[in-house]
Scaffold this motif. Structure first.
Motif, PDB file in Angstrom:
ATOM      1  N   TYR A  25      17.355  -0.836   9.307  1.00 32.24           N
ATOM      2  CA  TYR A  25      17.784  -0.398   9.105  1.00 32.24           C
ATOM      3  C   TYR A  25      18.170   1.274   9.568  1.00 32.24           C
ATOM      4  CZ  TYR A  25      19.301   3.009   5.353  1.00 32.24           C
ATOM      5  OH  TYR A  25      20.347   4.228   4.473  1.00 32.24           O
ATOM      6  N   LEU A  26      16.353   1.981   9.690  1.00 29.62           N
ATOM      7  CA  LEU A  26      15.893   3.007  10.749  1.00 29.62           C
ATOM      8  C   LEU A  26      16.637   3.352  12.259  1.00 29.62           C
ATOM      9  CD1 LEU A  26      12.893   3.686   8.709  1.00 29.62           C
ATOM     10  CD2 LEU A  26      14.986   4.584   8.462  1.00 29.62           C
ATOM     11  N   LEU A  27      16.344   2.079  12.846  1.00 27.90           N
ATOM     12  CA  LEU A  27      16.289   2.614  14.212  1.00 27.90           C
ATOM     13  C   LEU A  27      17.961   2.685  14.931  1.00 27.90           C
ATOM     14  CD1 LEU A  27      14.591  -0.512  16.400  1.00 27.90           C
ATOM     15  CD2 LEU A  27      13.775   1.827  15.626  1.00 27.90           C
ATOM     16  N   PRO A  28      18.495   2.196  13.996  1.00 25.01           N
ATOM     17  CA  PRO A  28      20.156   3.576  14.597  1.00 25.01           C
ATOM     18  C   PRO A  28      20.284   4.328  13.744  1.00 25.01           C
ATOM     19  CG  PRO A  28      20.577   0.505  13.504  1.00 25.01           C
ATOM     20  CD  PRO A  28      19.715   1.246  12.940  1.00 25.01           C
ATOM     21  N   LEU A  29      19.803   5.572  13.124  1.00 24.77           N
ATOM     22  CA  LEU A  29      19.596   6.289  12.083  1.00 24.77           C
ATOM     23  C   LEU A  29      19.461   7.065  13.121  1.00 24.77           C
ATOM     24  CD1 LEU A  29      18.863   5.810   8.339  1.00 24.77           C
ATOM     25  CD2 LEU A  29      21.333   5.951   9.417  1.00 24.77           C
ATOM     26  N   GLY A  30      19.520   8.391  13.383  1.00 29.86           N
ATOM     27  CA  GLY A  30      19.292   9.405  14.338  1.00 29.86           C
ATOM     28  C   GLY A  30      18.019  10.513  13.439  1.00 29.86           C
ATOM     29  N   PRO A  31      17.502  11.070  14.736  1.00 28.17           N
ATOM     30  CA  PRO A  31      16.204  11.716  13.708  1.00 28.17           C
ATOM     31  C   PRO A  31      16.085  12.388  12.407  1.00 28.17           C
ATOM     32  CG  PRO A  31      16.117  12.433  16.605  1.00 28.17           C
ATOM     33  CD  PRO A  31      18.003  11.153  15.734  1.00 28.17           C
ATOM     34  N   SER A  32      15.016  12.459  11.896  1.00 26.63           N
ATOM     35  CA  SER A  32      15.157  13.409  10.242  1.00 26.63           C
ATOM     36  C   SER A  32      15.269  14.441  10.627  1.00 26.63           C
ATOM     37  CB  SER A  32      14.582  12.354   9.489  1.00 26.63           C
ATOM     38  OG  SER A  32      13.329  12.244   9.899  1.00 26.63           O
ATOM     39  N   ASP A  33      14.920  15.695  10.051  1.00 26.80           N
ATOM     40  CA  ASP A  33      14.587  16.724  10.208  1.00 26.80           C
ATOM     41  C   ASP A  33      12.833  16.844  11.007  1.00 26.80           C
ATOM     42  OD1 ASP A  33      17.278  18.335   9.895  1.00 26.80           O
ATOM     43  OD2 ASP A  33      16.766  18.540   8.400  1.00 26.80           O
ATOM     44  N   ALA A  36      12.063  14.835  14.193  1.00 24.14           N
ATOM     45  CA  ALA A  36      12.526  15.897  14.875  1.00 24.14           C
ATOM     46  C   ALA A  36      11.449  17.047  15.626  1.00 24.14           C
ATOM     47  CB  ALA A  36      14.023  16.423  14.978  1.00 24.14           C
ATOM     48  N   GLY A  37      11.146  17.860  13.993  1.00 26.33           N
ATOM     49  CA  GLY A  37      10.381  18.333  14.232  1.00 26.33           C
ATOM     50  C   GLY A  37       8.838  18.425  14.657  1.00 26.33           C
ATOM     51  N   SER A  38       8.289  17.180  13.932  1.00 24.36           N
ATOM     52  CA  SER A  38       7.123  16.649  14.459  1.00 24.36           C
ATOM     53  C   SER A  38       7.276  16.168  15.991  1.00 24.36           C
ATOM     54  CB  SER A  38       6.600  14.877  14.252  1.00 24.36           C
ATOM     55  OG  SER A  38       6.766  15.513  12.424  1.00 24.36           O
ATOM     56  N   LEU A  39       8.284  15.651  16.736  1.00 26.64           N
ATOM     57  CA  LEU A  39       8.307  14.860  17.915  1.00 26.64           C
ATOM     58  C   LEU A  39       8.401  16.488  19.092  1.00 26.64           C
ATOM     59  CD1 LEU A  39      10.892  12.206  18.229  1.00 26.64           C
ATOM     60  CD2 LEU A  39       8.537  12.176  18.355  1.00 26.64           C
ATOM     61  N   ILE A  40       8.855  17.306  18.735  1.00 30.55           N
ATOM     62  CA  ILE A  40       9.081  18.365  19.150  1.00 30.55           C
ATOM     63  C   ILE A  40       7.749  19.492  19.434  1.00 30.55           C
ATOM     64  CG2 ILE A  40       9.490  21.040  19.064  1.00 30.55           C
ATOM     65  CD1 ILE A  40      12.230  20.037  17.950  1.00 30.55           C
ATOM     66  N   ALA A  41       6.875  19.617  17.929  1.00 32.74           N
ATOM     67  CA  ALA A  41       5.671  19.858  17.780  1.00 32.74           C
ATOM     68  C   ALA A  41       4.984  19.464  18.858  1.00 32.74           C
ATOM     69  CB  ALA A  41       5.542  20.536  16.802  1.00 32.74           C
ATOM     70  N   ALA A  42       4.819  17.925  18.768  1.00 30.75           N
ATOM     71  CA  ALA A  42       3.634  17.229  19.230  1.00 30.75           C
ATOM     72  C   ALA A  42       3.532  17.026  20.653  1.00 30.75           C
ATOM     73  CB  ALA A  42       3.898  16.168  19.280  1.00 30.75           C
ATOM     74  N   ALA A  43       4.305  17.901  21.729  1.00 29.37           N
ATOM     75  CA  ALA A  43       4.928  18.092  22.601  1.00 29.37           C
ATOM     76  C   ALA A  43       3.103  19.197  22.986  1.00 29.37           C
ATOM     77  CB  ALA A  43       5.876  18.688  23.327  1.00 29.37           C
ATOM     78  N   GLY A  44       3.333  19.998  21.706  1.00 26.34           N
ATOM     79  CA  GLY A  44       2.255  21.645  22.663  1.00 26.34           C
ATOM     80  C   GLY A  44       0.635  20.238  21.786  1.00 26.34           C
ATOM     81  N   TRP A  69      -0.943  10.008  15.806  1.00 25.18           N
ATOM     82  CA  TRP A  69       0.020   9.082  16.381  1.00 25.18           C
ATOM     83  C   TRP A  69       0.811   9.024  17.805  1.00 25.18           C
ATOM     84  CZ3 TRP A  69      -0.353   4.308  14.463  1.00 25.18           C
ATOM     85  CH2 TRP A  69       0.005   2.994  15.139  1.00 25.18           C
ATOM     86  N   ILE A  70       1.457  10.197  17.240  1.00 24.62           N
ATOM     87  CA  ILE A  70       2.335  10.751  18.578  1.00 24.62           C
ATOM     88  C   ILE A  70       1.870  10.037  19.657  1.00 24.62           C
ATOM     89  CG2 ILE A  70       4.116  12.174  19.576  1.00 24.62           C
ATOM     90  CD1 ILE A  70       5.312  12.515  16.499  1.00 24.62           C
ATOM     91  N   HIS A  71       1.495  11.163  20.140  1.00 27.76           N
ATOM     92  CA  HIS A  71       0.423  10.819  20.993  1.00 27.76           C
ATOM     93  C   HIS A  71      -0.197   9.838  21.604  1.00 27.76           C
ATOM     94  CE1 HIS A  71       0.158  14.997  22.546  1.00 27.76           C
ATOM     95  NE2 HIS A  71       0.263  15.644  21.285  1.00 27.76           N
ATOM     96  N   VAL A  72      -1.208   8.495  20.532  1.00 30.10           N
ATOM     97  CA  VAL A  72      -1.432   7.795  20.419  1.00 30.10           C
ATOM     98  C   VAL A  72      -0.158   6.946  21.477  1.00 30.10           C
ATOM     99  CG1 VAL A  72      -2.492   5.381  20.004  1.00 30.10           C
ATOM    100  CG2 VAL A  72      -3.249   7.686  19.978  1.00 30.10           C
ATOM    101  N   VAL A  73       0.908   6.756  20.568  1.00 28.54           N
ATOM    102  CA  VAL A  73       2.302   5.780  21.092  1.00 28.54           C
ATOM    103  C   VAL A  73       2.822   6.118  21.753  1.00 28.54           C
ATOM    104  CG1 VAL A  73       1.177   4.584  19.027  1.00 28.54           C
ATOM    105  CG2 VAL A  73       3.002   5.797  18.840  1.00 28.54           C
ATOM    106  N   GLY A  74       3.216   7.151  22.073  1.00 32.23           N
ATOM    107  CA  GLY A  74       4.176   7.841  22.510  1.00 32.23           C
ATOM    108  C   GLY A  74       5.053   8.630  22.169  1.00 32.23           C
ATOM    109  N   ASP A  75       6.513   9.301  23.240  1.00 32.74           N
ATOM    110  CA  ASP A  75       6.953  10.369  22.152  1.00 32.74           C
ATOM    111  C   ASP A  75       8.093  10.107  21.889  1.00 32.74           C
ATOM    112  OD1 ASP A  75       7.686  10.653  24.556  1.00 32.74           O
ATOM    113  OD2 ASP A  75       7.764  12.853  24.255  1.00 32.74           O
TER     114      ASP A  75
END
Length: 129
Positions: A25-33, A36-44, A69-75
């Protein structure tokens, strides 16, 4: 009366089906706010992420856990959603244990865990941390 071994088999089957449905159910959906915010902020680095999290309306602990978690499993988007899905499934196990201790009935605990895990509202919103 339901045996303990059959109950363990049922809860494992139930959790497996829940994982499959959640990802299907969740994979076809686009990223939620939030994702997306977690992925962008985790880059720093963590200090920048923490400063952003403090002024955000969300609690700091889940955001810090998401950064780790994002730094352990990837972005990737799947990596960002995996933490929420795993916590959702673990909450189903916890719900089963609480229901069993309250009722001392495996059947009631399995029915309660099934209703909890397949609640349409939780399937959609609980995995998105």
């Amino acid at each position: 009366m339901v045996s303990r071994e059959f109950s363990k088999f049922c809860i494992i089957l139930l959790l497996s089906v829940t994982l499959a449905i959640a990802f299907a159910y969740l994979l076809p959906l686009g990223p939620s706010d939030t994702e997306a915010g977690s992925l962008i902020a985790a880059a720093g680095n963590f200090n920048e992420y923490f400063e952003t999290a403090v002024i955000d309306i969300h609690p700091v602990l889940p955001l810090g856990l998401q950064w780790i978690w994002i730094h352990v499993v990837g972005d990737s988007l799947v990596g960002a959603r995996l933490l929420g899905v795993l916590l959702f499934v673990l909450s189903g196990v916890l719900f089963h244990q609480i229901a069993y201790r309250m009722t001392h009935s495996e059947k009631a605990a399995l029915i309660g865990a099934t209703l909890f895990l397949f609640n349409p509202f939780l399937l959609r919103y609980a995995p998105s941390v």
